[in-house]
Design a protein around this motif. Structure first.
Motif, PDB file in Angstrom:
ATOM      1  N   UNK A 179       0.846  -1.190   0.000  1.00 34.59           N
ATOM      2  CA  UNK A 179       0.000   0.000   0.000  1.00 34.59           C
ATOM      3  C   UNK A 179       0.878   1.235   0.000  1.00 34.59           C
ATOM      4  N   UNK A 180       0.647   2.108  -0.965  1.00 38.99           N
ATOM      5  CA  UNK A 180       1.426   3.329  -1.122  1.00 38.99           C
ATOM      6  C   UNK A 180       0.587   4.527  -0.691  1.00 38.99           C
ATOM      7  N   UNK A 181       1.166   5.375   0.154  1.00 40.68           N
ATOM      8  CA  UNK A 181       0.490   6.576   0.648  1.00 40.68           C
ATOM      9  C   UNK A 181       1.136   7.808   0.015  1.00 40.68           C
ATOM     10  N   UNK A 182       0.365   8.524  -0.797  1.00 44.58           N
ATOM     11  CA  UNK A 182       0.885   9.733  -1.424  1.00 44.58           C
ATOM     12  C   UNK A 182       0.661  10.943  -0.528  1.00 44.58           C
ATOM     13  N   UNK A 183       1.504  11.955  -0.733  1.00 47.56           N
ATOM     14  CA  UNK A 183       1.398  13.176   0.060  1.00 47.56           C
ATOM     15  C   UNK A 183       0.087  13.920  -0.208  1.00 47.56           C
ATOM     16  N   UNK A 184      -0.505  13.729  -1.389  1.00 51.30           N
ATOM     17  CA  UNK A 184      -1.756  14.410  -1.727  1.00 51.30           C
ATOM     18  C   UNK A 184      -2.988  13.699  -1.168  1.00 51.30           C
ATOM     19  N   UNK A 185      -2.761  12.613  -0.426  1.00 53.25           N
ATOM     20  CA  UNK A 185      -3.866  11.899   0.199  1.00 53.25           C
ATOM     21  C   UNK A 185      -4.328  10.668  -0.541  1.00 53.25           C
ATOM     22  N   UNK A 186      -3.873  10.468  -1.766  1.00 50.41           N
ATOM     23  CA  UNK A 186      -4.253   9.275  -2.518  1.00 50.41           C
ATOM     24  C   UNK A 186      -3.539   8.046  -1.954  1.00 50.41           C
ATOM     25  N   UNK A 187      -4.210   6.905  -2.051  1.00 52.36           N
ATOM     26  CA  UNK A 187      -3.643   5.649  -1.584  1.00 52.36           C
ATOM     27  C   UNK A 187      -3.881   4.567  -2.641  1.00 52.36           C
ATOM     28  N   UNK A 188      -2.864   3.755  -2.861  1.00 56.18           N
ATOM     29  CA  UNK A 188      -2.938   2.683  -3.844  1.00 56.18           C
ATOM     30  C   UNK A 188      -2.581   1.362  -3.171  1.00 56.18           C
ATOM     31  N   UNK A 189      -3.453   0.383  -3.293  1.00 57.12           N
ATOM     32  CA  UNK A 189      -3.204  -0.914  -2.666  1.00 57.12           C
ATOM     33  C   UNK A 189      -3.105  -1.989  -3.738  1.00 57.12           C
ATOM     34  N   UNK A 190      -2.020  -2.715  -3.699  1.00 64.95           N
ATOM     35  CA  UNK A 190      -1.737  -3.809  -4.640  1.00 64.95           C
ATOM     36  C   UNK A 190      -1.791  -5.090  -3.820  1.00 64.95           C
TER      37      UNK A 190
END
Length: 222
Positions: A179-190
């Protein structure tokens, strides 16, 4: 999932620059986390090939976007093929092809051998060793599996993300989730739903044959 989200997903997780930037000289890594990650790398390198099915979930800041898409990844050494919906990304480690089925268009690029960008092969191996600080946050149990929870922070603070969480299946030493947490608040889960070691793959899977796609528009950027 619209085209913008798909582009973000692919560039943000599968092929993003998670490895770029200089190694910071401050901070210490957790030896327990390194032992877990080294086992994942060792396991992957011992395999001739990997076939994995995954779900890629996108969560926007303030719940502005929430979407998911199933996909598959095929890896043999440094070669890979990612299939998700109407898109495919193929690489034989010399040339890469991005095929958009919905518009019957393929974009061709040379693979930058000096690039430290994330590829599916690196996701399963030692992508962590140069440009992250990492620590073991403990273990959790999900569906009968014991997962080792590791938190990574990039040493290059100019990156668009500030944290990556990965879960490793303790029994098999394989990656279960990232799971990647971006500074702009977006999150991506693989999230990997199935992992098939030494699956049946052939070298022709890692090239794109335009003759098999009548009328395909070829955008050659080499």
């Amino acid at each position: 999932m619209n085209r913008m989200i798909k582009k973000t997903v692919f560039t943000g997780l599968i092929l993003c620059g998670l490895m770029g930037g200089a190694m910071a000289q401050t901070g210490k890594n957790d030896p327990k986390a390194k032992a877990v990650l080294d086992n994942v790398s060792k396991k992957f390198k011992s395999l001739k090939s990997v076939i994995a099915n995954f779900v890629l979930k996108v969560e926007g800041a303030n719940n502005s976007v929430s979407d998911s898409r199933k996909g598959s990844v095929y890896v043999k050494g440094t070669k890979y093929k990612v299939v998700m919906g109407d898109q495919e990304i193929i690489s034989d480690n010399k040339t890469s092809w991005t095929f958009a089925k919905d518009v019957n268009e393929v974009t061709i690029n040379n693979v930058d051998q000096s690039s430290q960008g994330m590829t599916p092969a690196k996701i399963f191996t030692n992508f962590y060793d140069k440009d992250f600080l990492y620590k073991l946050n403990g273990e959790t149990t999900e569906k009968g599996k014991v997962l080792q929870n590791i938190e990574l922070t990039p040493t290059d603070k100019s990156k668009p993300f500030f944290k990556v969480l990965i879960d490793v299946d303790k029994k098999t030493s394989t990656l279960a989730r990232m799971k990647v947490f971006e500074k702009n608040g977006n999150r991506y889960t693989y999230e990997i739903n199935s992992f098939q070691p030494n699956g049946a793959v052939t070298d022709d899977m890692f090239t794109f044959d335009a003759k098999k796609h009548p009328g395909v528009e070829v955008v050659d950027l080499r």
